[in-house]
Scaffold this motif. Sequence first.
Motif, PDB file in Angstrom:
ATOM      1  N   ILE A 162      76.272 149.185 -50.373  1.00 26.08           N
ATOM      2  CA  ILE A 162      77.040 149.030 -51.601  1.00 26.08           C
ATOM      3  C   ILE A 162      76.075 149.114 -52.776  1.00 26.08           C
ATOM      4  O   ILE A 162      74.871 148.919 -52.620  1.00 26.08           O
ATOM      5  CB  ILE A 162      77.814 147.689 -51.623  1.00 26.08           C
ATOM      6  N   SER A 163      76.613 149.411 -53.961  1.00 30.23           N
ATOM      7  CA  SER A 163      75.739 149.584 -55.133  1.00 30.23           C
ATOM      8  C   SER A 163      75.326 148.255 -55.762  1.00 30.23           C
ATOM      9  O   SER A 163      74.324 148.191 -56.462  1.00 30.23           O
ATOM     10  CB  SER A 163      76.428 150.473 -56.172  1.00 30.23           C
ATOM     11  N   GLU A 164      76.076 147.175 -55.509  1.00 25.52           N
ATOM     12  CA  GLU A 164      75.762 145.875 -56.088  1.00 25.52           C
ATOM     13  C   GLU A 164      74.528 145.278 -55.410  1.00 25.52           C
ATOM     14  O   GLU A 164      74.416 145.277 -54.195  1.00 25.52           O
ATOM     15  CB  GLU A 164      76.940 144.905 -55.935  1.00 25.52           C
ATOM     16  N   LEU A 177      87.292 147.329 -49.117  1.00 22.04           N
ATOM     17  CA  LEU A 177      86.262 146.300 -49.192  1.00 22.04           C
ATOM     18  C   LEU A 177      86.107 145.935 -50.663  1.00 22.04           C
ATOM     19  O   LEU A 177      85.734 146.779 -51.474  1.00 22.04           O
ATOM     20  CB  LEU A 177      84.939 146.799 -48.627  1.00 22.04           C
ATOM     21  N   SER A 178      86.420 144.699 -50.999  1.00 17.72           N
ATOM     22  CA  SER A 178      86.309 144.223 -52.380  1.00 17.72           C
ATOM     23  C   SER A 178      85.060 143.369 -52.511  1.00 17.72           C
ATOM     24  O   SER A 178      84.853 142.445 -51.727  1.00 17.72           O
ATOM     25  CB  SER A 178      87.534 143.395 -52.770  1.00 17.72           C
ATOM     26  N   ILE A 179      84.220 143.695 -53.497  1.00 20.22           N
ATOM     27  CA  ILE A 179      82.992 142.966 -53.772  1.00 20.22           C
ATOM     28  C   ILE A 179      83.173 142.223 -55.092  1.00 20.22           C
ATOM     29  O   ILE A 179      83.491 142.823 -56.119  1.00 20.22           O
ATOM     30  CB  ILE A 179      81.779 143.921 -53.880  1.00 20.22           C
ATOM     31  N   PHE A 180      82.981 140.902 -55.055  1.00 27.32           N
ATOM     32  CA  PHE A 180      83.160 140.063 -56.229  1.00 27.32           C
ATOM     33  C   PHE A 180      81.790 139.685 -56.780  1.00 27.32           C
ATOM     34  O   PHE A 180      80.981 139.082 -56.080  1.00 27.32           O
ATOM     35  CB  PHE A 180      83.938 138.797 -55.868  1.00 27.32           C
ATOM     36  N   THR A 181      81.545 140.061 -58.039  1.00 22.88           N
ATOM     37  CA  THR A 181      80.298 139.725 -58.721  1.00 22.88           C
ATOM     38  C   THR A 181      80.638 138.952 -59.991  1.00 22.88           C
ATOM     39  O   THR A 181      81.809 138.787 -60.337  1.00 22.88           O
ATOM     40  CB  THR A 181      79.498 140.999 -59.094  1.00 22.88           C
ATOM     41  N   THR A 186      84.584 145.164 -57.541  1.00 20.47           N
ATOM     42  CA  THR A 186      84.437 146.563 -57.180  1.00 20.47           C
ATOM     43  C   THR A 186      85.091 146.769 -55.826  1.00 20.47           C
ATOM     44  O   THR A 186      84.845 146.004 -54.893  1.00 20.47           O
ATOM     45  CB  THR A 186      82.948 146.970 -57.099  1.00 20.47           C
ATOM     46  N   ASN A 187      85.933 147.802 -55.718  1.00 24.14           N
ATOM     47  CA  ASN A 187      86.598 148.113 -54.453  1.00 24.14           C
ATOM     48  C   ASN A 187      86.021 149.385 -53.862  1.00 24.14           C
ATOM     49  O   ASN A 187      85.779 150.370 -54.578  1.00 24.14           O
ATOM     50  CB  ASN A 187      88.107 148.302 -54.683  1.00 24.14           C
ATOM     51  N   TYR A 188      85.798 149.346 -52.556  1.00 26.75           N
ATOM     52  CA  TYR A 188      85.308 150.493 -51.807  1.00 26.75           C
ATOM     53  C   TYR A 188      86.329 150.839 -50.726  1.00 26.75           C
ATOM     54  O   TYR A 188      86.878 149.949 -50.089  1.00 26.75           O
ATOM     55  CB  TYR A 188      83.974 150.180 -51.113  1.00 26.75           C
ATOM     56  N   LYS A 189      86.556 152.118 -50.541  1.00 27.77           N
ATOM     57  CA  LYS A 189      87.401 152.571 -49.423  1.00 27.77           C
ATOM     58  C   LYS A 189      86.489 152.702 -48.208  1.00 27.77           C
ATOM     59  O   LYS A 189      85.549 153.470 -48.201  1.00 27.77           O
ATOM     60  CB  LYS A 189      88.045 153.918 -49.768  1.00 27.77           C
TER      61      LYS A 189
END
Length: 193
Positions: A162-164, A177-181, A186-189
């Motif tokens: 992931i980019s985060e 896939l949801s990333i919480f910062t 940010t959502n990824y398929k």
Amino acid sequence: MGRITKIDLHNPLKIVLFYENFNTVIILDNQLNETQKINFSENTIPIVATAIGIAALNQLWVYNSMNQQLGLYDYLNKDYKTISVPFTESIKNYASDFNIFYWMDGKNNWYTCDIFGRIANKEKVSDFDSIEIINENQIIYSKNGILILQDLEKNQKTEIEISEKSFKKFYYKDQILSIFTAEGITNYKIILP
């Protein structure tokens, strides 16, 4: 009722809110109207719920910490039945679907229990900071800011790029896939093998 311990969204027509501090479950409809309130402290069989999830046939998965057993609570008939033997370790993390209750114990052993009470020991999981149980053969977990997909059927672990650089939480559902910062979400398929 204070802080919500767990929200179960498997059935969008019956959203389950669990308040562990009050030993209570509230079921909401799809408009977020309360349809039922279940206070396990008022049950004829003593229940101190520490894990809750929606199950099939108008039932809830309930881990009763008083006897350390998993049971099914029929919320229409207000009937509780124990379906498992006592757990030897406490639950560290859990998830459920309509037919299976998944959990990791304090020693990171991964187990499943079906609605008939059959318990299967899946595997010992690596140490993790946070984890999402996808199904009975796949998990995604984070350790030191790295996301890893573990597949039991293929006996492999794959790092998810992931980019985060850092994140607070993550969530996986329906190939998203949801990333919480601190900055946002940010959502990824992600298409799992």
